[in-house]
Motif scaffolding. Structure first.
Motif, PDB file in Angstrom:
ATOM      1  N   LEU A 201      20.265  -3.246  61.170  1.00  0.00           N
ATOM      2  CA  LEU A 201      20.436  -3.823  62.505  1.00  0.00           C
ATOM      3  C   LEU A 201      21.418  -4.993  62.559  1.00  0.00           C
ATOM      4  CD1 LEU A 201      16.663  -3.820  63.549  1.00  0.00           C
ATOM      5  CD2 LEU A 201      18.420  -2.157  64.202  1.00  0.00           C
ATOM      6  N   GLY A 202      21.928  -5.413  61.412  1.00  0.00           N
ATOM      7  CA  GLY A 202      22.881  -6.521  61.407  1.00  0.00           C
ATOM      8  C   GLY A 202      22.380  -7.677  60.564  1.00  0.00           C
ATOM      9  N   THR A 203      23.272  -8.219  59.774  1.00  0.00           N
ATOM     10  CA  THR A 203      22.870  -9.263  58.817  1.00  0.00           C
ATOM     11  C   THR A 203      22.463 -10.574  59.484  1.00  0.00           C
ATOM     12  OG1 THR A 203      25.196  -9.922  58.576  1.00  0.00           O
ATOM     13  CG2 THR A 203      24.331  -8.310  57.001  1.00  0.00           C
ATOM     14  N   LYS A 204      22.917 -10.789  60.721  1.00  0.00           N
ATOM     15  CA  LYS A 204      22.636 -12.053  61.400  1.00  0.00           C
ATOM     16  C   LYS A 204      21.371 -12.015  62.255  1.00  0.00           C
ATOM     17  CE  LYS A 204      27.483 -13.508  61.586  1.00  0.00           C
ATOM     18  NZ  LYS A 204      28.604 -13.938  62.457  1.00  0.00           N
ATOM     19  N   LEU A 205      20.715 -10.848  62.325  1.00  0.00           N
ATOM     20  CA  LEU A 205      19.561 -10.722  63.215  1.00  0.00           C
ATOM     21  C   LEU A 205      18.407 -11.621  62.785  1.00  0.00           C
ATOM     22  CD1 LEU A 205      18.051  -9.296  65.538  1.00  0.00           C
ATOM     23  CD2 LEU A 205      17.321  -7.571  63.859  1.00  0.00           C
ATOM     24  N   ILE A 206      18.054 -11.586  61.517  1.00  0.00           N
ATOM     25  CA  ILE A 206      16.890 -12.331  61.019  1.00  0.00           C
ATOM     26  C   ILE A 206      17.374 -13.534  60.221  1.00  0.00           C
ATOM     27  CG2 ILE A 206      14.812 -12.229  59.603  1.00  0.00           C
ATOM     28  CD1 ILE A 206      14.784  -9.191  60.102  1.00  0.00           C
ATOM     29  N   ARG A 207      16.958 -14.709  60.633  1.00  0.00           N
ATOM     30  CA  ARG A 207      17.334 -15.941  59.935  1.00  0.00           C
ATOM     31  C   ARG A 207      16.290 -16.284  58.870  1.00  0.00           C
ATOM     32  NH1 ARG A 207      17.999 -21.116  63.226  1.00  0.00           N
ATOM     33  NH2 ARG A 207      18.299 -21.863  61.083  1.00  0.00           N
ATOM     34  N   THR A 208      16.765 -16.713  57.725  1.00  0.00           N
ATOM     35  CA  THR A 208      15.887 -17.253  56.692  1.00  0.00           C
ATOM     36  C   THR A 208      15.794 -18.761  56.882  1.00  0.00           C
ATOM     37  OG1 THR A 208      16.512 -15.533  55.096  1.00  0.00           O
ATOM     38  CG2 THR A 208      15.520 -17.542  54.215  1.00  0.00           C
ATOM     39  N   ILE A 209      14.589 -19.261  57.062  1.00  0.00           N
ATOM     40  CA  ILE A 209      14.365 -20.698  57.148  1.00  0.00           C
ATOM     41  C   ILE A 209      13.872 -21.131  55.775  1.00  0.00           C
ATOM     42  CG2 ILE A 209      13.245 -22.565  58.403  1.00  0.00           C
ATOM     43  CD1 ILE A 209      15.093 -20.749  60.100  1.00  0.00           C
ATOM     44  N   ARG A 210      14.768 -21.689  54.996  1.00  0.00           N
ATOM     45  CA  ARG A 210      14.496 -21.942  53.588  1.00  0.00           C
ATOM     46  C   ARG A 210      13.230 -22.780  53.393  1.00  0.00           C
ATOM     47  NH1 ARG A 210      17.635 -20.740  49.598  1.00  0.00           N
ATOM     48  NH2 ARG A 210      19.393 -20.428  51.023  1.00  0.00           N
ATOM     49  N   GLY A 211      12.363 -22.282  52.528  1.00  0.00           N
ATOM     50  CA  GLY A 211      11.130 -22.981  52.222  1.00  0.00           C
ATOM     51  C   GLY A 211      10.017 -22.768  53.231  1.00  0.00           C
ATOM     52  N   ILE A 212      10.319 -22.039  54.316  1.00  0.00           N
ATOM     53  CA  ILE A 212       9.306 -21.827  55.366  1.00  0.00           C
ATOM     54  C   ILE A 212       9.065 -20.341  55.599  1.00  0.00           C
ATOM     55  CG2 ILE A 212       8.645 -22.276  57.760  1.00  0.00           C
ATOM     56  CD1 ILE A 212      10.422 -24.736  57.697  1.00  0.00           C
ATOM     57  N   GLY A 213      10.122 -19.616  56.019  1.00  0.00           N
ATOM     58  CA  GLY A 213       9.913 -18.197  56.303  1.00  0.00           C
ATOM     59  C   GLY A 213      11.098 -17.586  57.014  1.00  0.00           C
ATOM     60  N   TYR A 214      10.805 -16.786  58.054  1.00  0.00           N
ATOM     61  CA  TYR A 214      11.846 -16.026  58.745  1.00  0.00           C
ATOM     62  C   TYR A 214      11.640 -16.100  60.253  1.00  0.00           C
ATOM     63  CZ  TYR A 214      12.467 -13.952  54.110  1.00  0.00           C
ATOM     64  OH  TYR A 214      12.676 -13.762  52.773  1.00  0.00           O
ATOM     65  N   MET A 215      12.739 -15.875  60.985  1.00  0.00           N
ATOM     66  CA  MET A 215      12.647 -15.864  62.440  1.00  0.00           C
ATOM     67  C   MET A 215      13.808 -15.079  63.030  1.00  0.00           C
ATOM     68  SD  MET A 215      14.074 -19.615  63.653  1.00  0.00           S
ATOM     69  CE  MET A 215      13.845 -19.203  65.377  1.00  0.00           C
ATOM     70  N   ILE A 216      13.652 -14.664  64.276  1.00  0.00           N
ATOM     71  CA  ILE A 216      14.728 -14.159  65.108  1.00  0.00           C
ATOM     72  C   ILE A 216      14.925 -15.168  66.224  1.00  0.00           C
ATOM     73  CG2 ILE A 216      15.341 -12.399  66.815  1.00  0.00           C
ATOM     74  CD1 ILE A 216      14.094 -10.308  65.030  1.00  0.00           C
ATOM     75  N   GLU A 217      16.171 -15.571  66.443  1.00  0.00           N
ATOM     76  CA  GLU A 217      16.452 -16.582  67.450  1.00  0.00           C
ATOM     77  C   GLU A 217      16.036 -16.108  68.842  1.00  0.00           C
ATOM     78  OE1 GLU A 217      17.447 -19.550  67.066  1.00  0.00           O
ATOM     79  OE2 GLU A 217      18.550 -19.696  65.164  1.00  0.00           O
ATOM     80  N   LYS A 218      15.504 -17.013  69.633  1.00  0.00           N
ATOM     81  CA  LYS A 218      15.173 -16.705  71.021  1.00  0.00           C
ATOM     82  C   LYS A 218      16.445 -16.820  71.839  1.00  0.00           C
ATOM     83  CE  LYS A 218      11.985 -17.974  74.734  1.00  0.00           C
ATOM     84  NZ  LYS A 218      11.356 -16.633  74.784  1.00  0.00           N
ATOM     85  N   GLU A 219      16.750 -15.781  72.596  1.00  0.00           N
ATOM     86  CA  GLU A 219      17.948 -15.795  73.415  1.00  0.00           C
ATOM     87  C   GLU A 219      17.633 -15.395  74.840  1.00  0.00           C
ATOM     88  OE1 GLU A 219      21.194 -14.751  69.905  1.00  0.00           O
ATOM     89  OE2 GLU A 219      21.244 -13.722  71.834  1.00  0.00           O
TER      90      GLU A 219
END
Length: 226
Positions: A201-219
């Motif tokens: 789906l694209g490399t930029k879809l899911i962000r890695t929050i280092r030391g915490i976890g993962y997210m998808i930006e709210k748009e």
């Protein structure tokens, strides 16, 4: 989407358990009210299907204990009692919905989808995000209108992140969504699923929050419609 099924009827429980798994849910099945109450104190579930007549502790007492601790996890009650008084008692105890036995599995699935939408303030079973469309009813994902093949866990992970766009989820929270008690989990299993989703789906879809976890930006482009 992780579901706790609490039902002591072996035949019914087995049918619901199997059906939910085929629908893509991660399902843990307990047959005892007291065990369910204990599990709910330590484990995270996205939905709970709760029979009223359970050994050792009634479903309504399990529900009361859950709500007394401030949990807002959606609960669908299963009951063989079809009087108005019983339904009112269940709803007043904190249930979000109920089904009277016997019931059709398709109706159960539809009610669970409705509870998911209500929890996340969705209005339909469709989640549109940029050029991605996720359909919880058909369990399909499209990118620019083209169908994208997804494993059950990839779909569940994407659904969790899209449904909570803008919110960071820890590795533990996401793992609990994807895996039940009996599942074997490799140490890098979650990272593999994240990698596969980015590849599809694209490399930029899911962000890695280092030391915490993962997210998808709210748009602002994230909308729900048919």
């Amino acid at each position: 989407m992780r579901v706790l099924l609490v039902e002591d009827d072996e035949l019914l429980g087995d049918g619901v358990h199997t059906g939910l798994q085929q629908e893509g849910y991660t399902v843990d099945w307990l047959r005892d009210g007291r065990e369910a109450a204990q599990a709910l104190q330590t484990e995270h579930f996205d939905l709970i299907i709760l029979d009223i007549g359970l050994p050792r502790m009634s479903g309504l007492n399990v529900l009361a204990d859950l709500r007394s601790r401030g949990s807002q996890t959606p609960v669908l009650i299963l009951t063989a009692r079809d009087t108005v008084e019983d339904r009112i008692r269940g709803l007043d105890s904190g249930a979000d919905d109920y089904l009277t036995k016997p019931f059709d599995l398709d109706e159960l699935y539809a009610r669970l989808r409705a509870l998911q939408r209500r929890t996340s303030s969705q209005t339909t079973h469709i989640i549109n995000y940029q050029n991605i469309k996720l359909d919880t009813a058909s369990h399909t994902v499209t990118l620019d209108g083209n169908l994208v093949n997804m494993s059950r866990r990839e779909f569940a992970l994407l659904h969790k992140l899209l449904q909570n766009a803008g919110r960071v989820h820890s590795r533990e929270q996401l793992a609990q969504t994807l895996y039940g008690w009996g599942d074997e989990i490799d140490s890098n299993a979650l990272e593999v699923h994240i990698h596969n989703l980015r590849k599809k789906l694209g490399t930029k879809l899911i962000r890695t929050i280092r030391g915490i976890g993962y997210m998808i930006e709210k748009e602002s482009s994230t909308t729900d419609d048919n």
